[in-house]
Every structure is written in C-alpha cells, then in structure tokens.
Design a protein around this motif. Structure first.
Motif, PDB file in Angstrom:
ATOM      1  N   GLU A   1      69.022  57.081   3.590  1.00  0.00           N
ATOM      2  CA  GLU A   1      68.993  58.544   4.226  1.00  0.00           C
ATOM      3  C   GLU A   1      68.911  59.585   3.546  1.00  0.00           C
ATOM      4  N   VAL A   2      69.452  59.605   2.326  1.00  0.00           N
ATOM      5  CA  VAL A   2      69.282  60.541   1.187  1.00  0.00           C
ATOM      6  C   VAL A   2      67.796  60.496   0.639  1.00  0.00           C
ATOM      7  N   ASP A   3      67.179  59.649   0.712  1.00  0.00           N
ATOM      8  CA  ASP A   3      65.855  59.552   0.206  1.00  0.00           C
ATOM      9  C   ASP A   3      64.771  59.663   1.516  1.00  0.00           C
ATOM     10  N   ASN A   4      65.468  59.985   2.588  1.00  0.00           N
ATOM     11  CA  ASN A   4      64.336  60.159   3.698  1.00  0.00           C
ATOM     12  C   ASN A   4      63.742  61.505   3.467  1.00  0.00           C
ATOM     13  N   SER A   5      62.465  61.305   3.059  1.00  0.00           N
ATOM     14  CA  SER A   5      61.783  62.734   2.649  1.00  0.00           C
ATOM     15  C   SER A   5      61.140  63.250   3.982  1.00  0.00           C
ATOM     16  N   ALA A   6      61.030  62.626   5.439  1.00  0.00           N
ATOM     17  CA  ALA A   6      60.679  63.057   6.278  1.00  0.00           C
ATOM     18  C   ALA A   6      61.616  63.817   6.967  1.00  0.00           C
ATOM     19  N   ALA A   7      63.122  63.316   6.743  1.00  0.00           N
ATOM     20  CA  ALA A   7      64.186  64.272   7.563  1.00  0.00           C
ATOM     21  C   ALA A   7      64.138  65.346   6.713  1.00  0.00           C
ATOM     22  N   CYS A   8      64.088  65.425   5.302  1.00  0.00           N
ATOM     23  CA  CYS A   8      64.164  66.523   4.586  1.00  0.00           C
ATOM     24  C   CYS A   8      63.214  67.653   4.675  1.00  0.00           C
ATOM     25  N   SER A   9      62.035  67.147   4.938  1.00  0.00           N
ATOM     26  CA  SER A   9      60.959  68.292   5.291  1.00  0.00           C
ATOM     27  C   SER A   9      61.192  68.759   6.713  1.00  0.00           C
ATOM     28  N   SER A  10      61.472  67.996   7.605  1.00  0.00           N
ATOM     29  CA  SER A  10      61.826  68.493   9.089  1.00  0.00           C
ATOM     30  C   SER A  10      62.802  69.658   8.892  1.00  0.00           C
ATOM     31  N   ALA A  11      64.019  69.273   8.096  1.00  0.00           N
ATOM     32  CA  ALA A  11      65.180  70.198   8.272  1.00  0.00           C
ATOM     33  C   ALA A  11      64.686  71.531   7.429  1.00  0.00           C
ATOM     34  N   VAL A  12      63.789  71.194   6.292  1.00  0.00           N
ATOM     35  CA  VAL A  12      63.290  72.601   5.693  1.00  0.00           C
ATOM     36  C   VAL A  12      62.611  73.376   6.459  1.00  0.00           C
ATOM     37  N   ARG A  13      61.738  73.020   7.340  1.00  0.00           N
ATOM     38  CA  ARG A  13      60.888  73.738   8.320  1.00  0.00           C
ATOM     39  C   ARG A  13      61.485  74.344   9.364  1.00  0.00           C
ATOM     40  N   LYS A  14      62.599  73.822   9.782  1.00  0.00           N
ATOM     41  CA  LYS A  14      63.531  74.419  10.875  1.00  0.00           C
ATOM     42  C   LYS A  14      64.086  75.677  10.371  1.00  0.00           C
ATOM     43  N   PRO A  15      63.922  76.490  11.583  1.00  0.00           N
ATOM     44  CA  PRO A  15      64.573  77.937  11.468  1.00  0.00           C
ATOM     45  C   PRO A  15      66.122  77.967  11.459  1.00  0.00           C
ATOM     46  N   ALA A  16      66.612  77.074  12.137  1.00  0.00           N
ATOM     47  CA  ALA A  16      68.146  76.855  12.316  1.00  0.00           C
ATOM     48  C   ALA A  16      68.552  75.558  12.222  1.00  0.00           C
ATOM     49  N   ILE A  17      69.411  75.152  11.365  1.00  0.00           N
ATOM     50  CA  ILE A  17      69.827  73.759  11.254  1.00  0.00           C
ATOM     51  C   ILE A  17      71.324  73.764  11.943  1.00  0.00           C
ATOM     52  N   SER A  18      71.587  72.533  12.687  1.00  0.00           N
ATOM     53  CA  SER A  18      72.790  72.468  13.689  1.00  0.00           C
ATOM     54  C   SER A  18      73.188  71.086  13.384  1.00  0.00           C
ATOM     55  N   LEU A  19      74.342  70.636  13.974  1.00  0.00           N
ATOM     56  CA  LEU A  19      75.251  69.311  13.860  1.00  0.00           C
ATOM     57  C   LEU A  19      74.180  68.224  14.202  1.00  0.00           C
ATOM     58  N   ALA A  20      72.926  68.437  15.135  1.00  0.00           N
ATOM     59  CA  ALA A  20      72.274  67.472  15.467  1.00  0.00           C
ATOM     60  C   ALA A  20      71.572  66.889  14.199  1.00  0.00           C
ATOM     61  N   ASP A  21      70.953  67.675  13.309  1.00  0.00           N
ATOM     62  CA  ASP A  21      70.226  67.287  12.336  1.00  0.00           C
ATOM     63  C   ASP A  21      70.995  66.404  11.257  1.00  0.00           C
ATOM     64  N   SER A  22      72.080  66.149  11.291  1.00  0.00           N
ATOM     65  CA  SER A  22      72.844  65.348  10.384  1.00  0.00           C
ATOM     66  C   SER A  22      73.581  64.107  10.882  1.00  0.00           C
ATOM     67  N   THR A  23      73.086  63.694  12.105  1.00  0.00           N
ATOM     68  CA  THR A  23      73.848  62.934  12.913  1.00  0.00           C
ATOM     69  C   THR A  23      73.998  61.471  12.217  1.00  0.00           C
ATOM     70  N   ASP A  24      72.908  60.870  11.666  1.00  0.00           N
ATOM     71  CA  ASP A  24      72.883  59.774  10.992  1.00  0.00           C
ATOM     72  C   ASP A  24      73.885  59.874   9.772  1.00  0.00           C
ATOM     73  N   LEU A  25      73.774  60.956   8.978  1.00  0.00           N
ATOM     74  CA  LEU A  25      74.346  61.036   7.605  1.00  0.00           C
ATOM     75  C   LEU A  25      75.797  61.212   8.004  1.00  0.00           C
ATOM     76  N   ARG A  26      76.228  62.136   8.977  1.00  0.00           N
ATOM     77  CA  ARG A  26      77.590  62.211   9.394  1.00  0.00           C
ATOM     78  C   ARG A  26      78.084  60.843   9.726  1.00  0.00           C
ATOM     79  N   VAL A  27      77.544  60.023  10.604  1.00  0.00           N
ATOM     80  CA  VAL A  27      78.338  58.672  10.849  1.00  0.00           C
ATOM     81  C   VAL A  27      78.605  58.020   9.528  1.00  0.00           C
ATOM     82  N   LEU A  28      77.583  57.820   8.787  1.00  0.00           N
ATOM     83  CA  LEU A  28      77.897  57.114   7.670  1.00  0.00           C
ATOM     84  C   LEU A  28      78.907  57.632   6.552  1.00  0.00           C
TER      85      LEU A  28
END
Length: 641
Positions: A192-219
């Motif tokens: 998940e840390v090396d998931n470049s697609a998730a990182c790129s999507s988060a960088v482009r978002k104007p606002a980050i919320s709880l839903a963007d870190s669901t997989d990481l939070r569960v682990l």
C-alpha cells in the motif's frame, strides 16, 4: 508519562504532553519523563499521591492556579491507549468490521458463536482469514482485513463488558500472531505504501478525507492492536504467551521485514507524507504504531534504568546515587510561568544576594569571630530564606588559621552531603569541575596553579578544604566519557536527520498556537469525514475530534523523540549528540516554546474527548443521545473511567 490535571475533585482530568528533565542532562542520570496525552476521565484521588501546586499569580490576572495531580508511566492504561487509536469519525466502521467477520464466519460455522468454539476451531478460522489476505481482488482483501480487525477488537458483539472485550482481544491477537498474521500485514502495508496510483490520486484531490486512507487505516489498526496488546504483560499469561512475546519483540526490532526493522519502514512513511507525495497517509496511526514499536523493542524508562545500572557494573563504575524514575514520580507539579511582578521581585532578591556575597568576599582576608556568612540586615536573611530553597546547606567554618578554632568533628558522608531543598536530585559534579574550582582557589589565595592536581590543598583556607571534600563525595563518574572510545551496542546505519525534520514538521502543524498556512502539512486527513458537518452538534463533535487528534499526535512525537534521545545516549554518546544537534538545527527549541506561548492552564485543563465514544465502551453499551448541551457541560457518562 501520564499527567492528570483537575480543577475540582469531581471534574474530569486530563493528561498533557510535557518533557521533564533532570539537573544534569536529557538522557543521563536524571530521567526526562513524558507526561502522556489525555484520557479524559475522572480518577479517584486516593489511587495516586496528591501533589500540591504552588499558588502563583497568573500572568493575565491574579487568579489562583488549580492543584494538579500526576501519575508517571511509559504509557496510559491499556484501555486509554486503545481508545486513542480511533477517531470519533471512525465510529461507524466498528459495525462494518463486525459485518465482514460474520459474513465470512457463517460460511463455515452456522450456529455457534466465536466465543463458544474450541482452540482448534479458532485456529482453523484464523488460518482461513490469513489465506484470504492473499487474494488479488482489493475489495475482497479489504473485507478479510476488516474481519481480522474485528477479531483483534475482541469480537465485541459477543461481549457484555469492557473487561470481556479486552480478554478476547488478548486471546484473539495471540492467536493471530501465532498463525503468522503480522508478517502478512507488513507485506500488505509495504504494498500500500508503494501504491503509486493511490498516491497520485491523493495528490490531485483538492481535499483529502477519511475515505482516502481506508486500506491503510485497517492494516495499521490491526498492527497497532497487536503490538500494543502483546507488549502488555499479565501475570496470568501462560508460558507459551510469554515466549511468544519475547520472540515477537526480537523480530520486531530485527531487519526481518524487507531487510529492515518495522520502525524504519514507518519512518519512511512519515518522510513520504511530509514531502507531499502521500497526503492520504493516516499519520496519527503511523506515529502511534512507530512509538509503540520503539517502546516495545528498545524498552521504556524502567528498562533504560536497568540497562544503565548493568552497563555501569560492566564498566566498573560506582552505582548511581538515585533512581531517576522514582525521583521524578515523587516530584510535585511545576508552577506556571511567573508573572511580570514575580520576575521583578526575583530580580531584586537576586541583586541583594549578589551584593551581600561581594561584601562577604571582601572580608575573606580578615578573620571575624562572628559567623562570616551571617548578614547584618535581618531583612536580607528573610529574603534569602524565601528565595533560596535550592541552596546547599553547609556548616560555617573559620576562615583561616587552625589555632583559632578546633577543627570540626568529622561526619559520615551521608550527614555531610545535603540535597538541595528545591531539587530532589543528588548533586553531581565532574572531575573537571573539581579541577577548575581548585585552580581558581589556588590562583586567588596562593598565586600559583598545579595543573590537574585535585588532592593538594596546602595553603588554602579551611572552607576550601571542606568544599573539596564535599565535591568529591558527589563526584559523578559518567559512562559517556568511557563510551567515547568504545563501540556502540547498536550501529546507526542510516541518516536520521530527515526523520527528525519530518517529525518536527508534523509537531509544528499540531501546535495549538500555530496559524494555518497554505504550505503547512495537513495532518487532519484521517479525521475529516467525507461529508462535512451540517448541524451544530456535528460541528462540535468534529471540533473535539480534531483537537483530540492533534493532542495524540503531539503525544506520540514527543514520546518518540525522547525515547530515541535517551536510548541513543545510553548506547553511545555520539549518537545522542548527532540526534540532538539535528534537532537544534531544525529549530526544535523554538517549536517547544510554541507550546508554552499560550494560557498553559487552559490548555492543560481543556477536555477534548467524549467518553461514551471511546473504544471499547462504545461497542458494549447503549450510547446516550448526544446533544450540544451535553458536549458543552462534559456530563457524558461521568462514571466511565
């Protein structure tokens, strides 16, 4: 370490994050103690010693400061550490985790409850869930991870009390560790840390919320619960569990996960988050897991003290004069910063003392039969008694010839050495301090020096003789001077300065006096909901959650920095100096002062928590209806401790 503060015995108390240091150093004989973050619950006064605080004038008025109560330890009680893992916005996910577990569980077990199965059935189902983590589909993998998280949360739907939840948490977590779940979680976290697609999507978002870190939070939730639970020692633990704990402790600090310890991987997440490449990382959970991993693998302050004692025995150094942890626990609460009037009064007293000491110094060459240390002005004596609590108590001695007065009767060292009234620490001096004092005395009274000689006192006045004897009684032989020529027990294999800078950036963003800037780090990504609040109640609840979120981050970072400083200093003095130097260069001292640039008492006594929403209380009790009034008055379930 924990600090509980209360204005009234019946009020909720709160823990705050402060650093206390000794009169010697950050990581040496004096124990710097963390006063841990805030579990806002009423604690009975009789369960701890009461520490009375001096009544001082507030800098903004003449109001009296409240009494504070302290309890020092490496961490808070287990239930408090569990509850601080979750933000209040994560509340609905508890039921989602339960649903995922029961859907998977009912496929293999039709009627029985989890708590009714035997050990072999428990182990078989845990193995099935572990196999489910290896599926390719992300949605399926997330459901299995949530089912495992529900197990780590104690299968709370089948429990009727918090104690029962905690019992099944320990059982389930040791079971999950035994089947190899933690190693699988580390591999998934790396992915998940090396998931470049998730990182790129988060960088482009104007606002980050709880839903963007669901997989990481569960682990991270599962991993934190496992580390926090396994490190808790219980006398009732079986020998197998004790052996499992020691094995896990060794593995956690070894380079078994991607050829590096788990802490290095977590530090990498911190630096990646601060660089802006992964704004969706749930930083509070990362920091909490990092702190508990360091605490578990390296040991807390009790372990530090034991290691320090063993190392001094190995180096054949004299034992320490006191246990710094016990000394700190006996200290009372510190007073708030003095007001302007207090500072002026202290300066006036200091000026009178300096004038009096100069007068005494002029009379050193002329013997006076009366006490040469006694002032003629009784008012000055009163001032000295009021403001000289930290002075060393010594007996007066005649200033010159032995014939004038018989020599004083020798006393045992325990009677001759007096601790300062204001500080609980035993006085400590170095060999160089004694050399410098003797050289100054020889130059003044005799007119020549002898170099490094600390034994020859011929020609010096008797008070100098007594001073040298007293200094030698409190001579501190430091192991750091020996370690400068030895090899460290643990090698520093990486440059830690980026980690320290990243931690300080997050600490700055969590400071209560920091103003929001466009280029500041967003540390609230894992606490903000997808939909912003629309009612007053929702806004108030989110406000409490945000303040609580910041406090926990401050708690974790300060604990990490202090633990590393003290362990580095014990391991090798150069490692400690290396880290301390980078902290100074990164403006750590002004950053710490930011936390004091406010109304400290208001900050300490503020209650940023909603007790009925804390885990595990919220999953085993029917919650009352929340209203804006109940949040303001802090009357939510006052009996919940």
């Amino acid at each position: 370490r924990r600090k509980y503060a209360s204005r009234h015995p019946e009020s909720h108390t709160k823990k705050e994050n402060f650093v206390g240091q000794s009169n010697m150093d950050v990581g040496g004989n004096g124990g710097g103690l963390i006063v841990n973050n805030k579990q806002r619950a009423m604690l009975p006064n009789k369960s701890r010693g009461e520490f009375v605080r001096n009544q001082r004038k507030d800098s903004e008025g003449f109001s009296e400061s409240p009494d504070l109560e302290f309890e020092y330890a490496d961490t808070d009680k287990w239930s408090a550490e569990l509850s601080e893992l979750y933000s209040y916005t994560e509340g609905p996910e508890f039921l989602l985790n339960r649903k995922c577990f029961e859907e998977e569980f009912r496929i293999h077990v039709s009627d029985d409850k989890w708590t009714e199965l035997d050990v072999s059935q428990h182990r078989a189902h845990a193995m099935r869930l572990l196999d489910g983590l290896e599926v390719i589909t992300r949605e399926k993998r997330l459901k299995v991870a949530r089912a495992i998280l529900y197990m780590a949360q104690g299968t709370f739907a089948e429990c009727s009390s918090e104690a029962e939840v905690q019992h099944w948490m320990r059982y389930n977590i040791f079971l999950l560790l035994d089947v190899g779940t933690f190693t699988a979680l580390v591999e998934l976290l790396n992915m998940e840390v090396d998931n470049s697609a998730a990182c790129s999507s988060a960088v482009r978002k104007p606002a980050i919320s709880l839903a963007d870190s669901t997989d990481l939070r569960v682990l991270l939730n599962i991993m934190y619960l496992m580390v926090e639970t396994i490190q808790q020692e219980d006398p009732a633990d079986s020998p197998e569990w004790r052996a499992t704990r020691e094995t896990f402790k060794t593995e956690l600090g070894s380079p078994l996960y991607n050829n590096e310890p788990i802490s290095v991987m977590l530090f990498g997440m911190v630096t990646k988050f601060c660089s802006g490449h992964a704004p969706h990382f749930p930083m509070k959970k990362v920091l909490l897991l990092l702190w508990k991993s360091i605490l578990f693998t390296l040991g807390g302050f009790e372990q530090l003290q034991n290691i320090k004692v063993r190392k001094r025995e190995q180096l054949r150094l004299p034992p320490l004069p006191e246990d710094s942890i016990r000394v700190i626990r006996s200290m009372r609460a510190a007073s708030p910063p003095a007001s302007a009037s207090d500072l002026i009064e202290q300066q006036q007293k200091r000026a009178r003392r300096e004038h009096k000491s100069l007068t005494k110094q002029d009379n050193l060459d002329a013997f006076n039969e009366k006490d040469p240390y006694k002032s003629d002005d009784p008012r000055e004596d009163e001032d000295d008694n009021d403001d000289n609590d930290n002075s060393m108590e010594v007996e007066p001695f005649p200033m010159e010839r032995d014939e004038v007065m018989p020599p004083p009767i020798p006393h045992p060292p325990s009677e001759r050495v007096n601790f300062p009234k204001g500080l609980p620490w035993a006085p400590k001096v170095r060999e160089k301090d004694i050399e410098h004092f003797l050289e100054s005395s020889r130059s003044k009274f005799i007119g020549y020096t002898l170099g490094n000689d600390t034994d020859t006192v011929v020609g010096l006045p008797r008070p100098i003789h007594e001073s040298i004897r007293t200094l030698k009684q409190v001579l501190c032989s430091s192991q750091h001077s020996i370690s400068m020529t030895s090899k460290p027990l643990v090698k520093l294999t990486c440059d830690s300065s980026p980690y320290q800078i990243a931690l300080l950036k997050i600490l700055l963003a969590a400071a209560p006096t920091s103003k929001a800037k466009t280029d500041s780090i967003n540390i609230l990504a894992d606490v903000l909901p997808e939909e912003m609040p629309t009612t007053v109640l929702q806004s108030m609840k989110l406000g409490v959650d945000v303040n609580r979120h910041k406090e926990i981050i401050v708690k974790a970072i300060s604990a990490i920095l202090l633990l590393l400083l003290k362990h580095f200093k014990l391991n090798h003095i150069y490692q400690f100096e290396y880290m301390a130097q980078h902290l100074v260069f990164a403006n750590c001292i002004p950053l710490i002062l930011k936390f004091f640039n406010q109304n400290i008492m208001s900050y300490i006594t503020a209650k940023n928590s909603i007790s009925v929403l804390d885990f595990p209380y919220c999953v085993v009790h029917d919650l009352p209806e929340l209203t804006a009034e109940s949040l303001v008055s802090c009357t939510l379930h006052p009996s919940h401790n």
